[in-house]
Design an enzyme around this catalytic site. Structure first.
Site, mmCIF file in Angstrom:
data_model
loop_
_atom_site.group_PDB
_atom_site.id
_atom_site.type_symbol
_atom_site.label_atom_id
_atom_site.label_comp_id
_atom_site.label_asym_id
_atom_site.label_seq_id
_atom_site.Cartn_x
_atom_site.Cartn_y
_atom_site.Cartn_z
ATOM 1 N N TYR A 121 0.927 -1.246 0.079
ATOM 2 C CA TYR A 121 0.025 0.050 0.024
ATOM 3 C C TYR A 121 0.881 1.141 -0.033
ATOM 4 O O TYR A 121 2.098 1.229 0.282
ATOM 5 C CB TYR A 121 -0.961 -0.064 1.092
ATOM 6 C CG TYR A 121 -0.405 0.341 2.456
ATOM 7 C CD1 TYR A 121 0.450 -0.538 3.274
ATOM 8 C CD2 TYR A 121 -0.273 1.957 3.241
ATOM 9 C CE1 TYR A 121 1.189 -0.392 4.354
ATOM 10 C CE2 TYR A 121 0.184 1.903 4.371
ATOM 11 C CZ TYR A 121 0.775 0.852 4.872
ATOM 12 O OH TYR A 121 1.464 1.251 6.031
ATOM 13 N N LEU A 169 11.069 1.034 6.958
ATOM 14 C CA LEU A 169 10.535 1.507 5.879
ATOM 15 C C LEU A 169 11.533 2.907 5.493
ATOM 16 O O LEU A 169 11.573 3.736 6.178
ATOM 17 C CB LEU A 169 8.996 1.960 5.932
ATOM 18 C CG LEU A 169 8.380 2.281 4.767
ATOM 19 C CD1 LEU A 169 8.273 1.293 3.650
ATOM 20 C CD2 LEU A 169 7.122 3.115 4.917
HETATM 21 N N1 DCS Z 1 7.858 3.884 8.897
HETATM 22 C C1 DCS Z 1 6.662 3.060 8.782
HETATM 23 C C2 DCS Z 1 6.766 1.913 9.388
HETATM 24 C C3 DCS Z 1 5.501 3.742 8.382
HETATM 25 O O1 DCS Z 1 4.555 3.015 8.268
HETATM 26 C C4 DCS Z 1 5.613 4.949 7.831
HETATM 27 C C5 DCS Z 1 4.435 5.562 7.109
HETATM 28 C C6 DCS Z 1 6.893 5.696 7.705
HETATM 29 C C7 DCS Z 1 8.211 4.740 8.178
HETATM 30 C C8 DCS Z 1 6.941 7.031 7.101
HETATM 31 O O2 DCS Z 1 6.947 6.835 5.896
HETATM 32 P P1 DCS Z 1 6.460 8.161 4.905
HETATM 33 O O3 DCS Z 1 7.440 9.043 5.335
HETATM 34 O O4 DCS Z 1 6.674 7.617 3.462
HETATM 35 O O5 DCS Z 1 5.048 8.284 5.280
HETATM 36 N N2 DCS Z 1 3.076 5.189 7.258
HETATM 37 C C9 DCS Z 1 2.028 5.625 6.592
HETATM 38 C C10 DCS Z 1 0.752 4.989 7.094
HETATM 39 O O6 DCS Z 1 0.663 3.852 7.192
HETATM 40 N N3 DCS Z 1 -0.140 5.985 7.338
HETATM 41 O O7 DCS Z 1 0.454 6.961 7.180
HETATM 42 C C11 DCS Z 1 1.621 6.977 6.788
#
Ligand code: DCS
Length: 288
Positions: free
Chosen positions: A32, A202
């Site tokens: 996703y 991530l």
């Molecule tokens: N690490 C994890 C585990 C995340 O789920 C996310 C973002 C990030 C880091 C930060 O990544 P981005 O800067 O690309 O957003 N998670 C998304 C989510 O599940 N909801 O909002 C952002």
């Protein structure tokens, strides 16, 4: 009425349904993305869509669209839903097939879904900072894939919620990895430090923007593993994500960071991050 995209078709959101044997529904067999929309415009769209394709590729799902086609369709969805300030959630699953752990042997078509959410900016928290707890990172070893399987993340976030905190900072033994839905940074003697982008975290798109800002503005930074001790003795701590932007952390497990105040480097990064949003999406006024 709000609309959703289901396999390329724009249909009323409540009619967007998949079969009970969709592999995403049964196994979390899919990936996703969450993309920010400011002033009706996608922020860092290419970066998110490139990561989406990469995540899908890494589990053997090939997207039936190019990045440009996807972007164009998402822009139509934003327009249709009159979204000004919010997010687009999109996911692709391997498709619908008789329940079997191994991938289907017959050809299946992936299910691709996208819809919009109205989400305001967390302006008060960006100003005052948030509290966090610590929790052991119990997730798998491919955290670089934006997988639909989020149970480890959910359990961590729930622990934070029950403690009245915004985020759970995860660690593998002594090594700090990332938040349950964010990347984590410390600032020590003016240097911004965050976990290197490997299989344990991530690779946040917001993280990339922040590190790019640091290199352009001569804010020293390092991508390396840091310890719980480093975290608890940091001058400043902040987290980042698509919806949280650059968010100060002012308390961890009841211990104040920087006397419970957002730090100076964090503030500087917040200002520069806002400028980056404005350069891509136009001026942020009022609630935007
Ligand atoms: N690490 C994890 C585990 C995340 O789920 C996310 C973002 C990030 C880091 C930060 O990544 P981005 O800067 O690309 O957003 N998670 C998304 C989510 O599940 N909801 O909002 C952002």
């Amino acid at each position: 009425m709000k609309y959703a995209l289901l396999n390329g078709e724009m249909i009323p959101r409540l009619e967007a349904k998949v079969d009970v044997e969709d592999r995403g529904f049964q196994f979390g067999d899919g990936v996703y993305e969450v993309i920010r929309v400011y002033n009706g415009k996608l922020f860092t769209a290419n970066e998110h869509l490139t990561r989406f394709v990469k995540s899908a590729d890494s589990i053997g799902i090939s997207l039936p669209y190019t990045i440009d086609q996807l972007k164009e369709t998402l822009e139509k969805l934003i327009e249709k839903n009159k979204l000004q300030l919010g997010t687009i959630y999109m996911q692709i699953t391997r498709g619908t097939a008789k329940r079997n752990h191994a991938f289907p042997t017959e050809k299946v078509t992936p299910n691709l879904v996208a819809y919009t959410n109205d989400v305001s900016r967390p302006t008060e928290m960006l100003c005052s900072g948030v509290k966090a707890i610590l929790t052991e990172d119990i997730r798998w070893l491919r955290c670089d894939i934006k997988s639909l399987n989020l149970l480890g993340n959910l359990l961590a976030k729930q622990k934070a919620a029950e403690a009245g905190c915004y985020e759970a900072i995860q660690h593998r033994g002594q090594d700090v990895t990332e938040g349950s839905s964010s990347n984590i940074y410390i600032v020590k003697n003016g240097v911004v430090i965050t976990h290197e982008s490997n299989h344990l975290i991530l690779k946040g798109i917001t993280k990339d923007v922040i590190l790019d800002i640091c290199s352009k503005r001569n804010i020293p930074f390092e991508e390396k593993t840091f310890s719980l001790d480093d975290l608890m003795n940091a001058d400043e701590v902040f987290l980042s994500s698509t919806t949280s932007e650059a968010m100060p952390v002012i308390e961890i497990d009841g211990n104040k960071v920087n006397n419970g105040m957002p730090g100076e480097v964090t503030r500087q990064i917040q200002t520069l991050f806002q400028r980056e949003i404005e350069s891509q999406c136009g001026e942020l006024v009022g609630e935007s």
